[in-house]
Design a protein around this motif. Structure first.
Motif, mmCIF file in Angstrom:
data_model
loop_
_atom_site.group_PDB
_atom_site.id
_atom_site.type_symbol
_atom_site.label_atom_id
_atom_site.label_comp_id
_atom_site.label_asym_id
_atom_site.label_seq_id
_atom_site.Cartn_x
_atom_site.Cartn_y
_atom_site.Cartn_z
ATOM 1 N N ILE A 169 4.621 5.714 -5.328
ATOM 2 C CA ILE A 169 4.702 5.880 -6.784
ATOM 3 C C ILE A 169 3.725 6.969 -7.219
ATOM 4 N N TYR A 170 2.562 6.926 -6.600
ATOM 5 C CA TYR A 170 1.523 7.889 -6.940
ATOM 6 C C TYR A 170 2.001 9.309 -6.669
ATOM 7 N N ILE A 203 -10.589 6.803 -9.389
ATOM 8 C CA ILE A 203 -9.644 7.907 -9.524
ATOM 9 C C ILE A 203 -8.242 7.318 -9.576
ATOM 10 N N GLY A 204 -7.406 7.847 -10.449
ATOM 11 C CA GLY A 204 -6.089 7.226 -10.530
ATOM 12 C C GLY A 204 -5.134 7.941 -11.450
ATOM 13 N N SER A 205 -3.982 7.310 -11.619
ATOM 14 C CA SER A 205 -2.977 7.890 -12.507
ATOM 15 C C SER A 205 -2.244 6.785 -13.253
ATOM 16 N N PHE A 238 -7.987 -0.822 -3.988
ATOM 17 C CA PHE A 238 -6.797 -0.101 -4.424
ATOM 18 C C PHE A 238 -6.077 -0.978 -5.434
ATOM 19 N N ASN A 244 -1.874 3.373 -10.996
ATOM 20 C CA ASN A 244 -2.343 3.354 -9.601
ATOM 21 C C ASN A 244 -3.733 3.926 -9.604
ATOM 22 N N SER A 264 -2.724 -1.379 -7.996
ATOM 23 C CA SER A 264 -1.400 -0.874 -8.344
ATOM 24 C C SER A 264 -0.779 -1.898 -9.255
ATOM 25 N N ILE A 276 2.852 2.318 -15.470
ATOM 26 C CA ILE A 276 2.563 2.109 -14.042
ATOM 27 C C ILE A 276 1.205 2.718 -13.772
ATOM 28 N N LEU A 319 1.422 6.237 -15.598
ATOM 29 C CA LEU A 319 2.702 6.762 -16.042
ATOM 30 C C LEU A 319 3.156 5.863 -17.171
ATOM 31 N N PHE A 365 8.366 14.679 -15.107
ATOM 32 C CA PHE A 365 8.603 13.413 -15.797
ATOM 33 C C PHE A 365 8.533 13.588 -17.314
ATOM 34 N N SER A 422 2.531 1.795 -3.354
ATOM 35 C CA SER A 422 1.699 2.369 -4.414
ATOM 36 C C SER A 422 1.461 3.846 -4.163
ATOM 37 N N PHE A 449 0.838 -1.204 0.000
ATOM 38 C CA PHE A 449 0.000 0.000 0.000
ATOM 39 C C PHE A 449 0.865 1.244 0.000
ATOM 40 N N CYS A 468 5.068 11.188 -8.800
ATOM 41 C CA CYS A 468 4.952 11.598 -10.195
ATOM 42 C C CYS A 468 4.696 13.085 -10.280
#
Lengths: 489, 1009
Positions: A15-16, B502-504, B437, B485, B439, B483, B506, A23, A12, A9, A19
């Motif tokens: 990483i979130y 909701i997320g991102s 969640f 998440n 990832s 990637i 890369l 980048f 992640s 957890f 960013c």
């Protein structure tokens, strides 16, 4: 299990959170693009050479400076040969003119290339850098001077190249601002230009001073003009070539009277699809005698033919007449040469700048003549100085007359031609001298305009309109309301 | 579920005391006879339910002797039956063609099919298997409305173009493929590894923002299933490929007659003597086309325990080419491992790794100088071999390009190998009900190497002569990773359900390449063709390299609302930042909304019993395409800067084409109105869509800009600017029908149709159009992108019959500007602008390569142990340009030249034969043909061994099958293959000699155990 849960957890989230838009802000690898150039001295030299390149397109300025004036008629094959030229000759030109578009585009390309070097002037340091940057300043001033002469107010951007969008936001600066920008560039260049150049064609300090003097003169800043032009004269670097006929021949290139000369060559071919790519003097081919067959000269397209009024302007005994004017009928009868007649044939050709035999004639031979353009001659420096001294608030008639007479004594083999005048008469004498000294060299129109005499000599000239030329229609459109057209067009 | 299992266990332990009537049996799939684990069987009266075990078996007791049960399972039609107490009950469930409770993978999540509000089509593994595609893209041809698939060539391993809902750009119009959540390349996947393909066609794809404008293909590989027994699936097949078409060419006698006529028409002596003794002559096409083999094997192993699921697959494909056999071959081997673990009841781990190895050899298969080009242009009066069995040389009177095609194949040496690994590792954590969640990281890593040998060869003064042998080698490395998440949260309030995501993401795509050439290969042989041995050098640069690095950072959010399971609404927003966009436009934002209303939930509709399901939906959104060049906002130093110093040329460096710092993505505005319905007990399923796509900010080169930017400097040029716009609109209709007659006969059939109207609406450069494509040699460009016309339309002259005599020639405007003065027997061209002369201003629209309609038809029949399926595809209304004829006096011709003009009244459509130049070969409607076609893509017949035998040999299935692919193509097009296209938006539809798609007959076996 719970530890794995917690760690994954957290991972992640990390990483979130890490960013950011940084980048995507990257530089490409292994590419030399315009923004990461100028890493070694040679880069600067090469960029400056590219800035010189656009000088070769000023053949157009030299041609039109004559055609627009009372020195020559447009000529060509017919009334529809190069409509842009024809209209300027007749003072009926409009914003929709291909050749004015060319002039605008090419001069601004020159500004852009010179500014490119100036933008990166502080990137690295090396001996000789200052001289190269000084050359860039001179070239930019040269191109901007052409632009302000031809179009009046122009957009300027001293510290960076123009970018897409500038045409809608940068205004056309008023003429005073443009001139002061040109003066600044020339003064900056004078800090590091050499007196003598190592390679023929490079800019010398004398060239920069002479151009500066010309720029002051065009603004009627006579005191300044007189001072800086005196420096050039007093430096004794230049002299008047005694054999006037030699000046415009191939052997007379870059001679003692050459202050600044645009270099051309016949070593590279050229085509009609890219005039700006040509290394030859295109004006020479255009001015040439139509369908000529005979000694000494080569043919051309019979543009820019001399008027009778110019021919009659030469005084008796003036040796410059037979150098400037080729009376083709006379020549043909003497040598048996044959020729054709084009549109508006007057019988007179611009002998200084028509094609001669002896060059490589590499294709297309009309576009690859090697005749250099003598942009600033020592005679011009003398006559400009004479004018400045005569017109300044407390005139120095002694100097003025002496300079004028230096030019005249070369032109006349006796001393009768010497002058001693003052006031209006002196100024007029200098004005007339300029016409015959620089016949066919592209200065006449602007001499008429800056002395307020254009409407007296040019048919169809309208005051407060024709002093400058219209900004190309496309440019007004691109500017999206930012630029207004010149008055009257 | 757990409760029911416990109940079952209790009962079987005998703890239930009541008069026990046993009900034991198996629930099976009707069409395949395979047991269905996890099916539900519910006793209607008591509402007690049971589920089948691993082997599809159920067992329960009841006090009654006869019970009424309802049996259901995902993917099957729910069935009600009355069963008697017995130990060997077999219940067969029919597949449901419209499984509304099917879960469909959508972007970053999934939804029930009935709840979808966008235009989404799903292709399952069963459907994919029926088509048996070699490359996965082929599975989309004719199966999904709105999707158009065309091959670039019939050569093995050739690329395939997919276009969803028209051609939206003059750049790259291909959709993005997302494989198990990461961006990847679908062309290298093994089709038997695929569980499903979801096609997102409208604003539903907006959650993918700047990669969604051309549609998105979501590909899911087989995952296995928890709580299921380990099953093996094996398939092997062997097939023979032949060409689907040979061109009708002149035979030797006809060739001789026509060639002689060329000379005699001009008053010269004929050149071929004894024409009457010439017979059929040599059939070059027969020599060049061979029967080629294709061999395929695939093995899948899947299963799962309580907390794991897995699917492992391996495959091998070897395909020879119908031209060139092993010289034009494609080999693919794959190995895949998908394993999912439940690390705890809240945490799941999914892994997937695919290894692909490809080996490909190719021949010159396209255009001027290709093997087929030579085969159709070589005159039939020559043989390929001479008395010593060596290759003959094509004579010099055929021009410098035509050579002996068999010699050409024999002298072609090249090798291409690719090794690739792609996969994903992901975690899913659900701490609370409804909250997840996610990832994950997905990656592609590929290395390829290739070697190309130019053998020293003399073809007799031809352009393909090689005077110095050389070998060209390269290594290319491509990598990328994504990637993701994101968080999914679902909750319900009374009758309202809400889902929020909701997320991102890369994404980085990077790689490099190295190329080099060595000269003078020892012994001039392929065995020695390597740079390590080729020690010759050249004065020119013989090596090169490039590298690239592209990145994208995206954020997205989605809100989905569901009211009473009948009104749906969703809103999406995505924000993308990419290195491809100029600094002024680094970030793009893409919003969209979709909505739906299930009318059949309303009381009024519930009364109409023949309507089972009716939903209307609409979507609208903004999407983007970032398939533009890299770093267009940077300026390269490619300009020309030459001056003269000391009377010598001095070379400088200057800026080239002016860059555009505002360059951005191509933006697409999409609207979709749709309807989904099922009728008559879910036997008929209809989907209908109307779509509209406006793609603007298309990148157009050479946009005029102000002269102050220096664009007129030598070597400079105007920038590429987002300045074009295209409009696509159309209708899609899909109708599926399934029925069964009795116990043994079962049929499903579906038809899909798409209409397309494509129009360019803006080209903001100085001339208003962009040219492209090429026709003939040295002719003007035949294709254009121009306002008011479809993209890539053909622009040429219109013919108006043939001049029959001299007076007709004289009374018509002069055609000299086209190349030569006209004579009787030549084409008369229309003077479209009526200015009294025929010149290049008399050109107009003469066709376009975009079809008006496309249709797909699929049929599946099952009768007892026999199954039959058919898949057909038709494309109507597109034109193709015939550009494979070499305009050379001595080259062979197609046989339509037999109908040439030979005198007044003999022909009004084919011009005269002559040795002199004419204007007959300029690009006109004579070279534009109707490319409409109907093709039977796949026909398959299979026989499965009956249950009785299978039980004895302990197999779940043993099936033998025979397949015929592309066996019939109905078309008026004279060329090899009406379906081939280069895929270029401007310049496609021009046939330079496409390698035809092969006809294949295959036999094989499926085994499951």
């Amino acid at each position: 299990m719970r530890i794995i849960t917690k760690i994954s957890f957290l991972l992640s989230l990390c990483i979130y959170v890490s960013c950011s838009d940084e980048f995507v802000n990257i530089e490409p690898q292994y590419s030399i693009d315009s923004e990461n150039y100028f890493n070694v001295p040679e880069d600067y030299n090469q960029a400056v050479i590219a800035a010189y390149d656009l000088l070769q397109t000023t053949y157009l300025n030299a041609m039109l400076g004559e055609i627009a004036s009372d020195n020559s008629l447009c000529g060509g094959e017919s009334a529809s040969d190069v409509p842009g030229f024809q209209q300027i000759d007749d003072m009926i030109h409009t914003p929709n003119n291909d050749n004015l578009q060319d002039l605008w585009d090419w001069m601004f390309s020159g500004v852009q290339r010179a500014t490119y070097v100036i933008e990166f002037k502080d990137k690295i340091d090396f001996t000789g850098k200052d001289k190269l940057i000084a050359e860039a300043y001179f070239l930019r001033a040269y191109y901007n001077f052409e632009l302000v002469k031809w179009f009046g107010p122009i957009p300027i951007k001293p510290n960076a190249r123009f970018e897409v969008g500038d045409e809608t936001s940068i205004p056309r600066s008023p003429v005073e601002e443009v001139y002061s920008y040109i003066e600044e560039d020339l003064l900056l260049s004078l800090e590091s230009l050499p007196l003598d150049v190592l390679e023929k064609g490079r800019v010398s300090s004398g060239a920069a001073k002479s151009l500066l003097g010309k720029v002051y003169l065009y603004q009627n800043k006579f005191e300044f003009a007189a001072n800086v032009l005196d420096e050039v004269i007093d430096s004794n670097v230049y002299g008047l070539e005694p054999n006037y006929g030699m000046i415009f021949e191939n052997d007379g290139e870059n001679g003692m009277g050459s202050v600044f000369e645009v270099q051309y060559t016949d070593l590279e071919g050229a085509g009609f699809d890219c005039f700006q790519c040509s290394e030859g003097n295109i004006a020479v081919g255009f001015n040439g005698i139509r369908q000529y067959n005979g000694p000494l000269f080569d043919s051309g397209f019979s543009f820019n033919v001399l008027t009778q009024s110019l021919v009659d302007a030469f005084e008796i005994g003036d040796i410059r007449k037979e150098v400037a004017v080729l009376d083709i009928e006379d020549w043909a009868s003497k040598t048996g040469a044959t020729y054709g007649t084009g549109y508006e044939h007057t019988g007179y050709f611009n002998r200084k700048y028509i094609a001669r035999k002896g060059d490589s004639n590499i294709g297309d031979q009309n576009l690859t003549n090697p005749n250099n353009y003598r942009a600033i001659r020592y005679a011009d420096v003398l006559l400009m100085a004479a004018e400045a001294h005569a017109r300044k608030s407390s005139p120095d008639n002694l100097k003025s007359n002496s300079y004028l007479n230096m030019v005249r004594s070369r032109a006349f083999s006796d001393n009768i031609s010497q002058i001693s005048l003052s006031g209006e008469a002196l100024v007029d004498a200098i004005f007339n001298e300029r016409r015959v000294e620089f016949a066919g060299e592209g200065h006449r129109f602007f001499d008429l305009v800056r002395t307020g005499k254009a409407q007296d000599f040019i048919d169809g000239f309208v005051i407060n309109k024709h002093e400058i030329f219209p900004v190309p229609l496309q440019e007004i459109q691109f500017s999206n309301g930012n630029w207004n057209q010149n008055q009257g067009y | 579920m757990k409760f029911i299992i416990q109940l079952l266990i209790f009962c079987s332990l005998g703890l239930c005391y009541s008069q026990a009537n046993n009900f034991k049996g198996t629930i099976k799939d009707k069409s395949s006879n395979l047991p269905i684990p996890g099916a539900n069987i519910v006793i209607v009266e008591s509402n007690t339910g049971y589920i089948t075990d691993f082997d599809g078996n159920f067992s329960f007791e009841s006090s009654e002797k006869t019970v009424r049960v309802e049996i259901s399972s995902i993917g099957y039609k729910t069935m009600t039956a009355t069963i008697n107490s017995s130990d060997s009950i077999v219940i067969l469930l029919e597949e449901s063609i419209e499984a509304l409770d099917e879960v469909v993978v959508t972007g970053y999540g999934s939804q029930l099919k009935r709840d979808l509000t966008g235009s989404v089509s799903v292709l399952g593994s069963k459907q994919i298997d029926k088509i048996r595609p070699i490359k996965l893209e082929q599975a989309l041809q004719g199966t999904v409305a709105g999707v158009n698939v065309s091959t670039q060539s019939g050569a093995p391993g050739a690329g395939i173009n997919i276009r969803i809902r028209g051609i939206s750009t003059n750049g790259d119009a291909s959709p993005v493929a997302i494989i198990d959540g990461y961006q990847g390349d679908l062309s290298l996947l093994n089709p038997s590894d695929i569980e499903s393909i979801t096609v997102l066609k409208d604003a539903q794809a907006a959650i993918y923002g700047t990669i969604g404008a051309n549609g998105v293909l979501l590909i899911t590989t087989k995952q296995g299933r928890k709580d299921s027994p380990t099953k093996f699936t094996w398939e092997s097949s062997l097939g023979v490929q032949t060409t689907s078409r040979k061109l009708p060419l002149l035979n030797a006698k006809e060739y001789g007659i026509l060639l002689n006529e060329s000379y005699t028409n001009d008053g010269r002596f004929p050149v071929i003597s004894n024409v009457s003794e010439l017979g059929e002559g040599y059939e070059w096409q027969d020599e060049v086309f061979k029967n080629a083999a294709i061999e395929r094997h695939a093995l899948t192993l899947s299963g799962g325990s309580i907390s794991t699921k897995f699917s492992i697959g391996a495959s091998s494909l070897k395909q020879q080419g119908i031209v060139g056999l092993d010289k034009s071959s494609f080999d693919r081997k794959t190995l895949r491992s998908n394993v999912g673990f439940d690390l705890s009841d809240k945490l799941k781990l999914n892994t997937s790794v695919i290894y692909t190895n490809i080996r490909r050899n190719s021949i010159n298969d396209f255009g001027l100088g290709s093997v087929l080009f030579n085969a159709i242009n070589m005159p039939p009066i020559y043989n390929a071999y001479d008395e010593n069995n060596d290759f003959t040389l094509a004579p010099s009177n055929l021009g410098i390009e035509i050579i002996n095609p068999l010699a050409q194949v024999s002298n072609t040496f090249n090798d291409y190998r690719l090794d690739k690994i792609n996969g994903t590792i992901g975690l899913e954590y659900s701490p609370l009900e409804g909250l997840t969640f996610n990832s994950r990281i997905g990656f592609n890593a590929a290395n390829s190497k290739s070697r190309n040998f130019s053998k020293l060869i003399n073809y007799g003064g031809k352009v393909f002569d090689v005077t110095r042998s050389s070998v060209n080698q390269n290594r290319i490395n491509n990598n990328d990773y994504s990637i993701d998440n994101f968080i999914n949260y679902k909750f319900a309030i009374n009758e309202q359900k809400v889902a929020v995501t909701i997320g991102s993401t890369l994404f980085k795509n990077y790689g490099d390449a190295l190329f080099a050439t060595g000269f003078d290969v020892p012994n001039n042989s392929w065995e020695n063709a390597d740079i390590s041995l080729a020690n010759g050098t050249s004065t020119e640069k013989t090596s090169g390299a490039y590298s690239y690095d592209q990145r994208r950072l995206s954020y997205f959010a989605r809100f989905q609302y569901d009211f009473k399971n009948k009104i749906f609404f969703s809103g999406l927003m995505r924000r993308d930042a990419s290195t491809k966009f100029g600094p002024q436009n680094r970030i793009g934002v893409f919003p969209s909304v979709t909505g739906g209303y299930i009318l059949s939930e309303e009381q009024y509709f519930k009364k109409i019993d023949w309507i089972n399901f009716l939903k209307i939906r609409a979507s609208y959104g903004l999407l983007g395409s970032d398939k533009i060049g890299d770093f267009l906002y940077l300026s390269q130093l490619t300009g020309e800067g030459v001056y003269v110093f000391d009377n010598q040329l001095s070379f400088g460096r200057a800026i080239g084409v002016v860059p555009n710092s505002a360059v951005k993505w191509e933006a697409s505005e999409q609207l979709d109105l749709g309807l989904d319905a099922t009728f008559f007990n879910n036997n008929i399923n209809v989907t209908f869509d109307y779509f509209q796509k406006t793609t603007n900010d298309l990148l157009i080169q050479n946009i005029p800009v102000s002269g102050i930017l220096g664009v007129r400097a030598p070597g400079s040029g105007s920038p590429t600017v987002n300045a074009g716009e295209i409009f696509n609109e159309g209708y899609e209709l899909m109708i599926k029908y399934s029925t069964s007659f009795g116990e043994n006969f079962y049929l499903t059939s579906s038809i899909n149709a798409t209409t397309l109207n494509n129009r360019v609406t803006k080209v903001n450069n100085s001339v208003g159009f962009v040219e492209g494509g090429s026709f003939g040699v040295g002719q003007q460009a035949p294709s254009r992108m121009e306002v008011g016309f479809p993209i890539g339309y053909f622009y040429g002259y219109e013919t108006d019959g043939i001049f029959q005599n001299r007076s007709e020639v004289i009374s018509h405007p002069s055609q000299v500007a086209l190349g030569a003065p006209a004579a009787p027997g030549d084409f008369r061209y229309k003077d479209l602008n009526e200015d009294g002369v025929i010149d290049d201003k008399d050109r107009t629209y003469i066709g376009d390569p975009i079809p008006d309609f496309t249709f797909g038809y699929n049929l599946n029949l099952n009768y007892k142990n026999i199954d039959f399926s058919l898949n057909a595809f038709a494309s109507v209304g597109q034109e193709i340009v015939r550009n494979y004829e070499r305009v050379q006096l001595n080259a062979n011709k197609l046989d339509y030249y037999i109908e040439r003009w030979r005198g007044e009244g003999t022909s009004n459509s084919v011009p005269r034969m002559t040795t002199r130049s004419t204007s007959n070969n300029v690009f006109s409607d004579f070279f534009v043909e109707d490319g409409s076609f109907l093709r039977l893509q796949t026909i398959q017949l299979g026989y499965s061994l009956p249950q009785s035998i299978l039980g004895k040999i302990q197999l779940d299935q043993f099936r033998l099958f025979v397949t015929a692919e592309n066996i019939l193509t109905l078309t008026r097009y004279k060329g090899y293959d009406p379906s081939a296209s280069s895929g270029a938006p401007i310049g496609s539809g021009i046939d330079n000699g496409f390698y035809p798609i092969p006809k294949t007959i295959t036999a094989g076996v499926n085994i499951k155990f």
